[in-house]
Design a protein around this motif. Structure first.
Motif, mmCIF file in Angstrom:
data_model
loop_
_atom_site.group_PDB
_atom_site.id
_atom_site.type_symbol
_atom_site.label_atom_id
_atom_site.label_comp_id
_atom_site.label_asym_id
_atom_site.label_seq_id
_atom_site.Cartn_x
_atom_site.Cartn_y
_atom_site.Cartn_z
ATOM 1 N N ALA A 137 35.455 -51.798 -59.339
ATOM 2 C CA ALA A 137 36.364 -52.570 -60.196
ATOM 3 C C ALA A 137 35.610 -53.642 -60.975
ATOM 4 O O ALA A 137 35.912 -53.918 -62.135
ATOM 5 C CB ALA A 137 37.460 -53.211 -59.336
ATOM 6 N N TYR A 138 34.617 -54.237 -60.342
ATOM 7 C CA TYR A 138 33.830 -55.282 -60.993
ATOM 8 C C TYR A 138 32.895 -54.706 -62.053
ATOM 9 O O TYR A 138 32.772 -55.244 -63.158
ATOM 10 C CB TYR A 138 33.023 -56.045 -59.952
ATOM 11 C CG TYR A 138 32.029 -57.012 -60.541
ATOM 12 C CD1 TYR A 138 32.454 -58.159 -61.216
ATOM 13 C CD2 TYR A 138 30.664 -56.768 -60.450
ATOM 14 C CE1 TYR A 138 31.538 -59.037 -61.781
ATOM 15 C CE2 TYR A 138 29.743 -57.640 -61.007
ATOM 16 C CZ TYR A 138 30.185 -58.769 -61.666
ATOM 17 O OH TYR A 138 29.275 -59.632 -62.227
ATOM 18 N N VAL A 139 32.255 -53.590 -61.736
ATOM 19 C CA VAL A 139 31.272 -53.012 -62.650
ATOM 20 C C VAL A 139 31.921 -52.349 -63.854
ATOM 21 O O VAL A 139 31.447 -52.476 -64.982
ATOM 22 C CB VAL A 139 30.384 -51.998 -61.884
ATOM 23 C CG1 VAL A 139 29.506 -51.218 -62.851
ATOM 24 C CG2 VAL A 139 29.531 -52.714 -60.854
ATOM 25 N N GLY A 140 33.017 -51.624 -63.624
ATOM 26 C CA GLY A 140 33.640 -50.914 -64.734
ATOM 27 C C GLY A 140 32.687 -49.880 -65.304
ATOM 28 O O GLY A 140 32.081 -49.097 -64.574
ATOM 29 N N ASP A 141 32.522 -49.897 -66.631
ATOM 30 C CA ASP A 141 31.638 -48.938 -67.304
ATOM 31 C C ASP A 141 30.229 -49.478 -67.502
ATOM 32 O O ASP A 141 29.388 -48.818 -68.124
ATOM 33 C CB ASP A 141 32.231 -48.554 -68.670
ATOM 34 C CG ASP A 141 33.539 -47.803 -68.533
ATOM 35 O OD1 ASP A 141 33.691 -47.061 -67.546
ATOM 36 O OD2 ASP A 141 34.409 -47.963 -69.414
ATOM 37 N N ALA A 144 24.722 -51.344 -63.417
ATOM 38 C CA ALA A 144 24.687 -52.328 -62.326
ATOM 39 C C ALA A 144 23.576 -52.001 -61.354
ATOM 40 O O ALA A 144 23.131 -50.852 -61.247
ATOM 41 C CB ALA A 144 26.023 -52.371 -61.598
ATOM 42 N N GLU A 145 23.132 -53.025 -60.661
ATOM 43 C CA GLU A 145 22.213 -52.822 -59.553
ATOM 44 C C GLU A 145 22.657 -53.699 -58.387
ATOM 45 O O GLU A 145 23.178 -54.801 -58.585
ATOM 46 C CB GLU A 145 20.772 -53.101 -59.951
ATOM 47 C CG GLU A 145 20.458 -54.495 -60.382
ATOM 48 C CD GLU A 145 18.979 -54.643 -60.735
ATOM 49 O OE1 GLU A 145 18.393 -53.716 -61.333
ATOM 50 O OE2 GLU A 145 18.401 -55.693 -60.411
ATOM 51 N N VAL A 164 27.866 -47.411 -50.094
ATOM 52 C CA VAL A 164 27.671 -47.762 -51.509
ATOM 53 C C VAL A 164 26.886 -46.658 -52.217
ATOM 54 O O VAL A 164 27.224 -46.243 -53.325
ATOM 55 C CB VAL A 164 26.956 -49.124 -51.639
ATOM 56 C CG1 VAL A 164 26.604 -49.404 -53.110
ATOM 57 C CG2 VAL A 164 27.844 -50.238 -51.106
ATOM 58 N N LYS A 165 25.840 -46.149 -51.566
ATOM 59 C CA LYS A 165 25.041 -45.075 -52.156
ATOM 60 C C LYS A 165 25.873 -43.819 -52.391
ATOM 61 O O LYS A 165 25.740 -43.154 -53.430
ATOM 62 C CB LYS A 165 23.857 -44.757 -51.237
ATOM 63 C CG LYS A 165 22.917 -43.677 -51.773
ATOM 64 C CD LYS A 165 22.193 -44.126 -53.017
ATOM 65 C CE LYS A 165 21.167 -43.090 -53.465
ATOM 66 N NZ LYS A 165 20.508 -43.476 -54.738
ATOM 67 N N ALA A 166 26.734 -43.482 -51.446
ATOM 68 C CA ALA A 166 27.573 -42.286 -51.586
ATOM 69 C C ALA A 166 28.553 -42.413 -52.741
ATOM 70 O O ALA A 166 28.868 -41.424 -53.418
ATOM 71 C CB ALA A 166 28.330 -42.028 -50.284
ATOM 72 N N ASN A 167 29.043 -43.625 -52.971
ATOM 73 C CA ASN A 167 30.003 -43.852 -54.044
ATOM 74 C C ASN A 167 29.348 -44.017 -55.411
ATOM 75 O O ASN A 167 29.969 -43.711 -56.431
ATOM 76 C CB ASN A 167 30.850 -45.087 -53.728
ATOM 77 C CG ASN A 167 31.977 -44.796 -52.775
ATOM 78 O OD1 ASN A 167 33.088 -44.455 -53.183
ATOM 79 N ND2 ASN A 167 31.703 -44.903 -51.477
ATOM 80 N N PHE A 168 28.099 -44.492 -55.416
ATOM 81 C CA PHE A 168 27.400 -44.739 -56.680
ATOM 82 C C PHE A 168 25.984 -44.155 -56.606
ATOM 83 O O PHE A 168 24.998 -44.899 -56.550
ATOM 84 C CB PHE A 168 27.342 -46.246 -56.966
ATOM 85 C CG PHE A 168 28.672 -46.933 -56.923
ATOM 86 C CD1 PHE A 168 29.579 -46.806 -57.963
ATOM 87 C CD2 PHE A 168 29.042 -47.700 -55.818
ATOM 88 C CE1 PHE A 168 30.815 -47.435 -57.927
ATOM 89 C CE2 PHE A 168 30.269 -48.332 -55.769
ATOM 90 C CZ PHE A 168 31.167 -48.197 -56.827
ATOM 91 N N GLU A 170 23.969 -42.866 -58.684
ATOM 92 C CA GLU A 170 23.038 -43.153 -59.769
ATOM 93 C C GLU A 170 22.726 -44.643 -59.898
ATOM 94 O O GLU A 170 21.898 -45.040 -60.722
ATOM 95 C CB GLU A 170 23.600 -42.627 -61.097
ATOM 96 C CG GLU A 170 23.815 -41.123 -61.133
ATOM 97 C CD GLU A 170 22.539 -40.343 -60.809
ATOM 98 O OE1 GLU A 170 21.459 -40.733 -61.310
ATOM 99 O OE2 GLU A 170 22.622 -39.355 -60.046
ATOM 100 N N MET A 171 23.368 -45.455 -59.099
ATOM 101 C CA MET A 171 23.154 -46.902 -59.184
ATOM 102 C C MET A 171 21.884 -47.285 -58.425
ATOM 103 O O MET A 171 21.574 -46.701 -57.386
ATOM 104 C CB MET A 171 24.364 -47.635 -58.584
ATOM 105 C CG MET A 171 24.363 -49.139 -58.801
ATOM 106 S SD MET A 171 25.871 -49.914 -58.113
ATOM 107 C CE MET A 171 27.106 -49.313 -59.269
ATOM 108 N N LYS A 172 21.164 -48.263 -58.953
ATOM 109 C CA LYS A 172 19.975 -48.763 -58.272
ATOM 110 C C LYS A 172 20.433 -49.631 -57.092
ATOM 111 O O LYS A 172 21.077 -50.653 -57.286
ATOM 112 C CB LYS A 172 19.116 -49.579 -59.225
ATOM 113 C CG LYS A 172 17.821 -50.102 -58.610
ATOM 114 C CD LYS A 172 16.977 -50.828 -59.641
ATOM 115 C CE LYS A 172 15.743 -51.455 -59.020
ATOM 116 N NZ LYS A 172 14.858 -50.480 -58.384
ATOM 117 N N ILE A 173 20.082 -49.209 -55.886
ATOM 118 C CA ILE A 173 20.517 -49.903 -54.671
ATOM 119 C C ILE A 173 19.293 -50.227 -53.828
ATOM 120 O O ILE A 173 18.458 -49.356 -53.558
ATOM 121 C CB ILE A 173 21.502 -49.044 -53.857
ATOM 122 C CG1 ILE A 173 22.730 -48.701 -54.711
ATOM 123 C CG2 ILE A 173 21.921 -49.755 -52.567
ATOM 124 C CD1 ILE A 173 23.620 -47.634 -54.113
ATOM 125 N N GLY A 174 19.188 -51.474 -53.413
ATOM 126 C CA GLY A 174 18.056 -51.885 -52.605
ATOM 127 C C GLY A 174 18.488 -52.732 -51.420
ATOM 128 O O GLY A 174 19.551 -53.357 -51.441
#
Length: 204
Positions: A137-141, A144-145, A164-168, A170-174
């Motif tokens: 909801a915060y990121v929208g279109d 984000a990382e 979070v990884k499963a839901n996104f 392609e998002m950079k997650i660290g």
């Protein structure tokens, strides 16, 4: 104090949580997110505390103070019937009972959050299903990382990182290892390896 649905994200601000850059005549907006997992008294120096958890407090405080972006803070949240729950039967140690001192954030961590853009999420188990909803909801279109820190590496940190990884995907997650601690040092290292295997960046 605790809301499961955040208000509409704030608009772009030069000094806010948005980083913009030009690429092929297109403005790309990058939203920075920090997830602070369960930095509660019971996990630091309370009923389930460890010396390793105490040792990361200064790193966590420094991380929060220097972070410019949206911060999601999770709270492990149980009630008086904890011992009757599945978790309570497998881990029969009362902890993070809502409203108790042990449920509150470590005082230094709470102080570091003052003045920050913070959303607080209560969760009744290791991983939060609400967290990815709120991030979405915060990121929208926008791009984000996400960086994740907190306790315990081998239980709630890894659970939320994988959700979070499963839901996104392609998002950079660290995950910042210096701001995490496990139930034991060995469990901490094993959880970091698991997350690395799942293509989550480990920041040493």
């Amino acid at each position: 104090m605790f809301v499961m649905k955040e208000p509409e994200a704030e608009r772009d601000s030069v000094f806010g949580s948005f980083v913009s850059f030009i690429k092929k005549d297109e403005v790309i907006t990058m939203k920075k997110i920090l997830v602070v997992v369960d930095m509660q008294k019971d996990f630091v120096d309370g009923t389930l505390g460890t010396k390793e958890a105490v040792a990361i407090i200064e790193n966590v405080v420094k991380k929060i103070k220097s972070f410019a972006g949206k911060i999601f803070v999770t709270y492990d949240t149980h009630y008086d019937n904890y011992m009757e729950t599945s978790e309570g039967k497998k881990l029969p140690v009362l902890h993070c009972i809502k409203g108790t001192e042990g449920w509150k954030l470590n005082a230094k961590v709470e102080a570091a959050l003052e003045g920050k853009d913070v959303a607080r999420i209560e969760k009744g188990t290791f991983g939060s299903v609400v967290l990815p909803q709120e991030i979405g909801a915060y990121v929208g279109d926008a791009e984000a990382e996400v960086q994740i820190i907190g306790l315990c590496t081998d239980i709630c940190v890894v659970s939320n990182a994988l959700i979070v990884k499963a839901n996104f995907p392609e998002m950079k997650i660290g995950v910042d290892a210096s701001c995490c601690a496990g139930v034991t040092p060995e469990a901490h290292r094993a959880a970091l390896m698991t997350m690395k295997s799942c293509q989550i960046d480990i920041i040493e």
